[in-house]
Write an enzyme that holds these catalytic residues in place. Structure first.
Site, PDB file in Angstrom:
ATOM      1  N   LYS A  49      -9.972  47.676 -30.400  1.00  0.00           N
ATOM      2  CA  LYS A  49      -9.644  49.089 -30.640  1.00  0.00           C
ATOM      3  C   LYS A  49     -10.849  49.799 -31.255  1.00  0.00           C
ATOM      4  O   LYS A  49     -11.199  50.914 -30.863  1.00  0.00           O
ATOM      5  CB  LYS A  49      -8.404  49.203 -31.546  1.00  0.00           C
ATOM      6  CG  LYS A  49      -7.115  48.880 -30.791  1.00  0.00           C
ATOM      7  CD  LYS A  49      -5.887  48.769 -31.678  1.00  0.00           C
ATOM      8  CE  LYS A  49      -4.691  48.329 -30.812  1.00  0.00           C
ATOM      9  NZ  LYS A  49      -3.454  48.108 -31.547  1.00  0.00           N
ATOM     10  N   GLN A  93      -1.746  48.091 -37.477  1.00  0.00           N
ATOM     11  CA  GLN A  93      -1.554  47.022 -36.492  1.00  0.00           C
ATOM     12  C   GLN A  93      -0.283  46.231 -36.818  1.00  0.00           C
ATOM     13  O   GLN A  93      -0.078  45.803 -37.956  1.00  0.00           O
ATOM     14  CB  GLN A  93      -2.790  46.101 -36.485  1.00  0.00           C
ATOM     15  CG  GLN A  93      -2.759  45.022 -35.432  1.00  0.00           C
ATOM     16  CD  GLN A  93      -2.806  45.553 -34.003  1.00  0.00           C
ATOM     17  OE1 GLN A  93      -3.330  46.620 -33.740  1.00  0.00           O
ATOM     18  NE2 GLN A  93      -2.237  44.813 -33.078  1.00  0.00           N
ATOM     19  N   ASP A 116       0.191  55.932 -32.413  1.00  0.00           N
ATOM     20  CA  ASP A 116       1.026  54.902 -31.773  1.00  0.00           C
ATOM     21  C   ASP A 116       2.334  55.494 -31.239  1.00  0.00           C
ATOM     22  O   ASP A 116       3.067  54.831 -30.503  1.00  0.00           O
ATOM     23  CB  ASP A 116       1.387  53.817 -32.800  1.00  0.00           C
ATOM     24  CG  ASP A 116       0.670  52.505 -32.525  1.00  0.00           C
ATOM     25  OD1 ASP A 116       0.280  52.275 -31.370  1.00  0.00           O
ATOM     26  OD2 ASP A 116       0.535  51.713 -33.476  1.00  0.00           O
TER      27      ASP A 116
HETATM   28  N1  GUN Z   1       0.539  45.143 -31.876  1.00  0.00           N
HETATM   29  C1  GUN Z   1       0.578  44.847 -30.559  1.00  0.00           C
HETATM   30  N2  GUN Z   1       0.523  45.982 -29.823  1.00  0.00           N
HETATM   31  C2  GUN Z   1       0.465  47.002 -30.707  1.00  0.00           C
HETATM   32  C3  GUN Z   1       0.375  48.418 -30.563  1.00  0.00           C
HETATM   33  O1  GUN Z   1       0.375  48.986 -29.470  1.00  0.00           O
HETATM   34  N3  GUN Z   1       0.321  49.127 -31.724  1.00  0.00           N
HETATM   35  C4  GUN Z   1       0.346  48.533 -32.944  1.00  0.00           C
HETATM   36  N4  GUN Z   1       0.292  49.322 -34.021  1.00  0.00           N
HETATM   37  N5  GUN Z   1       0.418  47.243 -33.114  1.00  0.00           N
HETATM   38  C5  GUN Z   1       0.471  46.474 -31.993  1.00  0.00           C
END
Ligand code: GUN
Length: 294
Positions: A49, A93, A116
Site C-alpha cells: 500500500k 489494517q 476503506d
Molecule cells: N486486510 C485485508 N484486506 C484489507 C482491506 O482492504 N482493508 C483493511 N483495512 N484491512 C485489510
C-alpha cells in the site's frame, strides 16, 4: 486465453489512471496507514500500500504499534490522524489483534478520511445512493466486471455471500451499475440453480473451490473474491492460494473469469489509491478528477 480477466494488468492500468489524476491536482494527497502487530500477511499488504501510494505520486505516513497496544493507544492515533489537516485518508489494517475492538476503531475514523469505506457514514451513503467513499474490494470487482462486459445495465448479478465487508456492499455497488442483483448465501435453497441464473457471478464466501463448474451459466462472467490458503498437493507442508471457485473446470464454462491469485486481489490496493484521491478532493473542495469515474 482471452477468457482470463487479468487483475494485475487492470490494477496497473487503474494505478496509472490514479497517477494521472494526482498529477492534475494542485495538492498532494496523503494516506496514513496504521499497522498493529506483526501479522506477516498484513505486513506485506501494508508495504505494498505504501509502495504504490508513493509510486502514484502521493505521500504516505505509517504508524506501527506492537500487538500489545491498548484500545486507547489505537484510538488516540486515529484521533490524531483525524485532526491532522495534511492527512486525507486513514487506513487501519485489519484484522486487529483479538483484544482490540475493531468496530470501535473503525467508528473513530473521520468519514471524510474513510478510504476503506467501512464507517457507518460510508455504508449509509452507499445504501442511500449518495456520493461517498465505497469499499475497495467491491469497487475492484465492479471495475473487473466492466472490463470484461462493458456496460452492466440489466445483467443479472448473483452475489454469493452476505458479509459486511464484501458481499453486502458488492450487492449495492452492482445495483448502482443497474444490475438486477440477487444475494445468495448458505441458507439459500438450491444454491447451484440460483448461481446458474447469473450473468455475473460474484463469489465471496471464503470457502475454497466451493463454486463448481455446473453452477456457472455458459458464457457468464465469474468474479472470484475468495482468497483461501489450502495445503499444496505437490509440496507437502506448503500452502497455495485458491479462490471460492473451482477455477480450472469453471474457466471452461465461463465467458470470462478472474484467477486467484492475480484477480480481484491486486484491484483492492488500486481502489484504495483511487479512494485516497477522491477523499483528498472531497475534503479540500476540489472537483473529483473525471478520469476516476467508474
Ligand atoms: N486486510 C485485508 N484486506 C484489507 C482491506 O482492504 N482493508 C483493511 N483495512 N484491512 C485489510
Amino acid at each position: 486465453m482471452d477468457k482470463l480477466i487479468d487483475g494485475k494488468a487492470v490494477a496497473a492500468q487503474t494505478r496509472d489512471t490514479v497517477a494521472q489524476a494526482v498529477s492534475s491536482l494542485i495538492i498532494v494527497p496523503t494516506l496514513a496507514v496504521v499497522l498493529i502487530g506483526e501479522d506477516p500477511a498484513s505486513q506485506v499488504y501494508v508495504r505494498n500500500k505504501i509502495k504504490f501510494t508513493e509510486e502514484t505520486g502521493m505521500r504516505s505516513v505509517e504508524h506501527r504499534l506492537p500487538a500489545t497496544a491498548t484500545q486507547t493507544e489505537v484510538l488516540d492515533i486515529v484521533k490524531a490522524l483525524n485532526t491532522d489537516a495534511e492527512v486525507d485518508g486513514i487506513l487501519v489494517q485489519l484484522p486487529l489483534p483479538d483484544h482490540l475492538d475493531t468496530n470501535a476503531v473503525i467508528a473513530e475514523i473521520d468519514p471524510a478520511k474513510d478510504v476503506d469505506g467501512l464507517t457507518e457514514v460510508s455504508a449509509g451513503r452507499l445504501v442511500l445512493g449518495q456520493p461517498g467513499l465505497r469499499p475497495c474490494t467491491p469497487t475492484g470487482s465492479v471495475i473487473l466486471a466492466k472490463t470484461a462486459l462493458g456496460d452492466l445495465t440489466g445483467k443479472h448479478c448473483v452475489i454469493l455471500g452476505r458479509s459486511i465487508l464484501v458481499g453486502k456492499p458488492a450487492a449495492l455497488m452492482f445495483l448502482e451499475q443497474n444490475c438486477t442483483v440477487t444475494i445468495a448465501h448458505s441458507r439459500t435453497v438450491d444454491l447451484p440453480a440460483v448461481c446458474r441464473g447469473a450473468d455475473i457471478l460474484v463469489a465471496a464466501v471464503g470457502r475454497p473451490q466451493m463454486v463448481q463448474s455446473d453452477w456457472v451459466k455458459p458464457g457468464a462472467c465469474v468474479i472470484d473474491i475468495g482468497i483461501n490458503r489450502v495445503p499444496s498437493l505437490k509440496r507437502p507442508g506448503k500452502f497455495r492460494l485458491v479462490g471460492d471457485v473451482d477455477y480450472k473446470p469453471a474457466r471452461k464454462v465461463a465467458g470470462s473469469i478472474t484467477p486467484v491469485p492475480g484477480g480481484v486481489g491486486p484491484m483492492t490496493i488500486a481502489c484504495l489509491l483511487r479512494n485516497t484521491v477522491l477523499a483528498a478532493c472531497d475534503r479540500r473542495g476540489l472537483e473529483r478528477p473525471p478520469v476516476l469515474d467508474i
